[in-house]
Design a protein around this motif. Structure first.
Motif, mmCIF file in Angstrom:
data_model
loop_
_atom_site.group_PDB
_atom_site.id
_atom_site.type_symbol
_atom_site.label_atom_id
_atom_site.label_comp_id
_atom_site.label_asym_id
_atom_site.label_seq_id
_atom_site.Cartn_x
_atom_site.Cartn_y
_atom_site.Cartn_z
ATOM 1 N N LYS A 39 5.677 10.813 -28.511
ATOM 2 C CA LYS A 39 5.439 10.280 -29.855
ATOM 3 C C LYS A 39 5.351 8.770 -29.761
ATOM 4 O O LYS A 39 5.748 8.190 -28.754
ATOM 5 C CB LYS A 39 6.537 10.730 -30.826
ATOM 6 C CG LYS A 39 7.927 10.244 -30.474
ATOM 7 C CD LYS A 39 9.002 10.929 -31.262
ATOM 8 C CE LYS A 39 9.270 10.253 -32.562
ATOM 9 N NZ LYS A 39 10.362 10.830 -33.330
ATOM 10 N N VAL A 56 12.576 4.363 -25.122
ATOM 11 C CA VAL A 56 12.245 4.086 -26.521
ATOM 12 C C VAL A 56 11.940 2.598 -26.612
ATOM 13 O O VAL A 56 12.766 1.761 -26.265
ATOM 14 C CB VAL A 56 13.409 4.471 -27.463
ATOM 15 C CG1 VAL A 56 13.085 4.069 -28.898
ATOM 16 C CG2 VAL A 56 13.700 5.965 -27.364
ATOM 17 N N GLN A 99 17.671 13.740 -23.489
ATOM 18 C CA GLN A 99 16.700 13.823 -24.579
ATOM 19 C C GLN A 99 17.377 13.826 -25.947
ATOM 20 O O GLN A 99 16.824 13.322 -26.926
ATOM 21 C CB GLN A 99 15.834 15.069 -24.413
ATOM 22 C CG GLN A 99 14.762 15.177 -25.475
ATOM 23 C CD GLN A 99 13.883 16.400 -25.304
ATOM 24 O OE1 GLN A 99 14.170 17.273 -24.498
ATOM 25 N NE2 GLN A 99 12.811 16.454 -26.067
ATOM 26 N N ASN A 100 18.592 14.364 -26.026
ATOM 27 C CA ASN A 100 19.306 14.421 -27.307
ATOM 28 C C ASN A 100 19.710 13.046 -27.828
ATOM 29 O O ASN A 100 20.116 12.921 -28.978
ATOM 30 C CB ASN A 100 20.542 15.309 -27.176
ATOM 31 C CG ASN A 100 20.169 16.755 -26.907
ATOM 32 O OD1 ASN A 100 19.184 17.258 -27.447
ATOM 33 N ND2 ASN A 100 20.938 17.415 -26.058
ATOM 34 N N VAL A 102 17.542 10.467 -27.860
ATOM 35 C CA VAL A 102 16.337 9.756 -28.293
ATOM 36 C C VAL A 102 16.312 9.566 -29.809
ATOM 37 O O VAL A 102 16.138 8.444 -30.298
ATOM 38 C CB VAL A 102 15.061 10.482 -27.797
ATOM 39 C CG1 VAL A 102 13.810 9.863 -28.407
ATOM 40 C CG2 VAL A 102 14.986 10.442 -26.277
ATOM 41 N N GLU A 103 16.464 10.638 -30.579
ATOM 42 C CA GLU A 103 16.380 10.527 -32.041
ATOM 43 C C GLU A 103 17.489 9.657 -32.641
ATOM 44 O O GLU A 103 17.209 8.832 -33.517
ATOM 45 C CB GLU A 103 16.316 11.899 -32.702
ATOM 46 C CG GLU A 103 14.996 12.620 -32.500
ATOM 47 C CD GLU A 103 13.775 11.823 -32.949
ATOM 48 O OE1 GLU A 103 13.830 11.134 -33.995
ATOM 49 O OE2 GLU A 103 12.750 11.877 -32.236
ATOM 50 N N ILE A 106 16.421 6.089 -31.982
ATOM 51 C CA ILE A 106 15.338 5.700 -32.889
ATOM 52 C C ILE A 106 15.894 5.416 -34.284
ATOM 53 O O ILE A 106 15.534 4.426 -34.922
ATOM 54 C CB ILE A 106 14.242 6.786 -32.934
ATOM 55 C CG1 ILE A 106 13.485 6.825 -31.615
ATOM 56 C CG2 ILE A 106 13.298 6.576 -34.107
ATOM 57 C CD1 ILE A 106 12.519 7.981 -31.478
ATOM 58 N N HIS A 107 16.790 6.271 -34.751
ATOM 59 C CA HIS A 107 17.397 6.084 -36.073
ATOM 60 C C HIS A 107 18.174 4.761 -36.130
ATOM 61 O O HIS A 107 18.043 3.991 -37.095
ATOM 62 C CB HIS A 107 18.302 7.261 -36.403
ATOM 63 C CG HIS A 107 18.985 7.131 -37.725
ATOM 64 N ND1 HIS A 107 18.321 7.304 -38.924
ATOM 65 C CD2 HIS A 107 20.264 6.805 -38.037
ATOM 66 C CE1 HIS A 107 19.164 7.091 -39.917
ATOM 67 N NE2 HIS A 107 20.357 6.789 -39.406
#
Length: 182
Positions: A39, A56, A99-100, A102-103, A106-107
């Motif tokens: 993404k 990121v 991977q957990n 990453v979000e 980003i937040h």
């Protein structure tokens, strides 16, 4: 608190990056076999042995104050295993091996006001000279022009909808001391 024996400046080029690399990057240096772009602002790499790392990328202003640097370092410690690097175009990249993470990363960056993007077919941050901050001869201040341009190009930074990768640079005068496009 200041160090008792501060590091001496290196006057002969870039420092050895290995001591500063994420352990997964160091272990797999030169052994990456696959990468993808899941993404905007996120890169994924897998090594020969199966190790994975996610990067990121966020945008920052080129001239950072100590409070912004501390904020970015706090996010790195809290969300990115403490590993961060700046690109030549003043983006900041956070590397995580899970991977957990990453979000939440980003937040945290988005909540702190840092746009996520600058990868693949997007506009990268604008490289520019230092302007009035360090120079007494500029015809204009590239920092202000760059801010105005990036405000207009924000959507092109956070989305990957350009026909190709776009890199821009601005300069304060014809000497072009630091704004060479790459």
């Amino acid at each position: 608190m200041a160090q008792a024996n501060p590091r001496r400046p290196v006057e002969y080029g870039a420092l050895d990056p290995m001591p500063y690399m994420h352990p997964v990057m160091k272990k797999n240096y030169g052994k990456w076999v696959f990468h993808s772009h899941p993404k905007p602002g996120v890169l994924y790499h897998r090594a020969e042995g199966g190790d994975e790392i996610w990067t990121v990328k966020a945008g920052t202003q080129r001239q950072l104050d100590v409070f912004t640097i501390r904020k970015l370092c706090d996010i790195a410690d809290r969300c990115a295993e403490g590993h961060v690097r700046f690109t030549a175009r003043s983006n900041i990249e956070f590397m995580v091996a899970d991977q957990n993470k990453v979000e939440p990363l980003i937040h945290a960056l988005s909540e702190a006001g840092f746009p996520i993007g600058g990868t693949a077919n997007s506009v990268s941050m604008i490289a520019h000279t230092q302007g009035w901050l360090h120079c007494d001869i500029p015809g204009t201040d590239a920092s202000g022009v760059t801010k105005a341009l990036m405000d207009e190009l924000y959507d092109e930074f956070v989305k990957c909808e350009m026909p190709n990768r776009v890199k821009l640079s601005t300069s304060c005068c014809e000497i072009n001391c630091g704004g060479q496009a790459d």
